[in-house]
Design a protein around this motif. Structure first.
Motif, PDB file in Angstrom:
ATOM      1  N   ASP A 190      27.851 -54.491  11.736  1.00  0.00           N
ATOM      2  CA  ASP A 190      28.475 -53.182  11.924  1.00  0.00           C
ATOM      3  C   ASP A 190      29.821 -53.078  11.213  1.00  0.00           C
ATOM      4  N   ALA A 191      30.582 -54.166  11.184  1.00  0.00           N
ATOM      5  CA  ALA A 191      31.913 -54.177  10.584  1.00  0.00           C
ATOM      6  C   ALA A 191      31.813 -54.196   9.055  1.00  0.00           C
ATOM      7  N   TYR A 242      32.846 -67.577  -9.437  1.00  0.00           N
ATOM      8  CA  TYR A 242      32.792 -67.066  -8.069  1.00  0.00           C
ATOM      9  C   TYR A 242      32.301 -65.627  -8.092  1.00  0.00           C
ATOM     10  N   GLU A 243      31.741 -65.219  -6.963  1.00  0.00           N
ATOM     11  CA  GLU A 243      31.241 -63.860  -6.794  1.00  0.00           C
ATOM     12  C   GLU A 243      31.598 -63.393  -5.393  1.00  0.00           C
ATOM     13  N   VAL A 244      31.788 -62.086  -5.259  1.00  0.00           N
ATOM     14  CA  VAL A 244      31.947 -61.485  -3.937  1.00  0.00           C
ATOM     15  C   VAL A 244      30.930 -60.351  -3.855  1.00  0.00           C
ATOM     16  N   TRP A 245      30.128 -60.377  -2.810  1.00  0.00           N
ATOM     17  CA  TRP A 245      29.011 -59.452  -2.629  1.00  0.00           C
ATOM     18  C   TRP A 245      29.266 -58.494  -1.463  1.00  0.00           C
ATOM     19  N   THR A 246      28.751 -57.283  -1.599  1.00  0.00           N
ATOM     20  CA  THR A 246      28.718 -56.318  -0.500  1.00  0.00           C
ATOM     21  C   THR A 246      27.350 -55.649  -0.492  1.00  0.00           C
ATOM     22  N   SER A 247      27.119 -54.843   0.528  1.00  0.00           N
ATOM     23  CA  SER A 247      25.873 -54.081   0.595  1.00  0.00           C
ATOM     24  C   SER A 247      25.934 -52.930  -0.416  1.00  0.00           C
ATOM     25  N   SER A 265      20.047 -63.091  12.297  1.00  0.00           N
ATOM     26  CA  SER A 265      20.380 -62.091  13.316  1.00  0.00           C
ATOM     27  C   SER A 265      21.352 -62.659  14.353  1.00  0.00           C
ATOM     28  N   TYR A 266      21.325 -63.973  14.562  1.00  0.00           N
ATOM     29  CA  TYR A 266      22.288 -64.587  15.473  1.00  0.00           C
ATOM     30  C   TYR A 266      23.712 -64.297  14.997  1.00  0.00           C
ATOM     31  N   ARG A 267      23.927 -64.414  13.704  1.00  0.00           N
ATOM     32  CA  ARG A 267      25.265 -64.216  13.132  1.00  0.00           C
ATOM     33  C   ARG A 267      25.710 -62.757  13.242  1.00  0.00           C
ATOM     34  N   THR A 268      24.820 -61.837  12.877  1.00  0.00           N
ATOM     35  CA  THR A 268      25.191 -60.421  12.935  1.00  0.00           C
ATOM     36  C   THR A 268      25.322 -59.942  14.378  1.00  0.00           C
ATOM     37  N   ASP A 302      36.104 -56.399  13.584  1.00  0.00           N
ATOM     38  CA  ASP A 302      36.628 -55.407  12.656  1.00  0.00           C
ATOM     39  C   ASP A 302      36.273 -55.737  11.211  1.00  0.00           C
ATOM     40  N   LEU A 303      36.017 -57.018  10.933  1.00  0.00           N
ATOM     41  CA  LEU A 303      35.652 -57.493   9.593  1.00  0.00           C
ATOM     42  C   LEU A 303      34.707 -58.673   9.725  1.00  0.00           C
ATOM     43  N   PHE A 304      33.863 -58.861   8.702  1.00  0.00           N
ATOM     44  CA  PHE A 304      32.926 -59.982   8.665  1.00  0.00           C
ATOM     45  C   PHE A 304      32.932 -60.543   7.253  1.00  0.00           C
ATOM     46  N   VAL A 305      33.232 -61.851   7.133  1.00  0.00           N
ATOM     47  CA  VAL A 305      33.229 -62.510   5.819  1.00  0.00           C
ATOM     48  C   VAL A 305      32.340 -63.745   5.903  1.00  0.00           C
TER      49      VAL A 305
END
Length: 192
Positions: free
Chosen positions: A148-149, A95-100, A65-68, A77-80
């Motif tokens: 949020d981003a 390699y993999e790229v994940w999203t919600s 939660s500290y990070r978010t 505007d973006l979070f990686v």
């Protein structure tokens, strides 16, 4: 454009992340090194960039939660989020790229980054899930759900694979990877 780069895990005393059984290379060190490189490239094109940590240790209050909260309160505007993968089998690679889950702007961001990494490393394996029409994988990882981003999480390579550990320990290779991620971010920004 405000971009948060999250070097995953939190260092020696708390959570080094994956550790290579071949060399002892720690995920937390690799992704912090790459985060600084990405920050440099993005700042060079005029973006504001905030890292969720700038050293091996995190604040004592560190949890996900500290990070978010940092990203959300800054108005990113973006979070990686950057990570190295690990598996029980030493043959796992790629390699993999994940999203919600669901179709979001995070999917668009993830696809732009995935495409740049694939272009930079045509000899590496992209681990994908095209079931929804794009290459990203989906999960309810905390940093993806509570940011949020638009957000994605990049698993750069496997520390449990000896060849990929060698690559991850190479600063030139890290720099190529950082440039690919930065290009993916700028591709995303150029398309919005």
């Amino acid at each position: 454009m405000r971009i948060v780069i999250d070097p995953g895990h939190a260092g020696r005393l708390t959570d080094p992340g994956a550790v290579s059984p071949f060399t002892g290379l720690r995920e937390s060190d690799v992704v912090l090194s790459m985060a600084f490189m990405i920050q440099r490239y993005l700042r060079a094109v005029g973006y504001e960039v905030l890292l969720t940590r700038t050293q091996d240790e995190q604040p004592e209050t560190d949890d996900l939660s500290y990070r978010t909260n940092l990203s959300n309160s800054w108005g990113a505007d973006l979070f990686v989020s950057l990570h190295c993968n690990s598996a029980g089998s030493s043959s796992a690679q790629g390699y993999e790229v994940w999203t919600s889950p669901g179709q979001t702007q995070g999917d668009v961001l993830a696809t732009k980054i995935f495409n740049q990494v694939a272009g930079e490393f045509p000899d590496r394996t992209g681990r994908t899930d095209y079931s929804d029409g794009d290459p990203d994988k989906e999960s309810k990882f905390y940093v993806l759900v509570y940011t949020d981003a638009p957000a994605c999480l990049v698993e750069t390579a496997f520390l449990s694979n000896e060849e990929e550990t060698t690559l991850l320990s190479n600063l030139t290779w890290q720099d190529r990877y950082a440039r690919a991620i930065a290009r993916g971010i700028t591709d995303y920004v150029g398309g919005i």
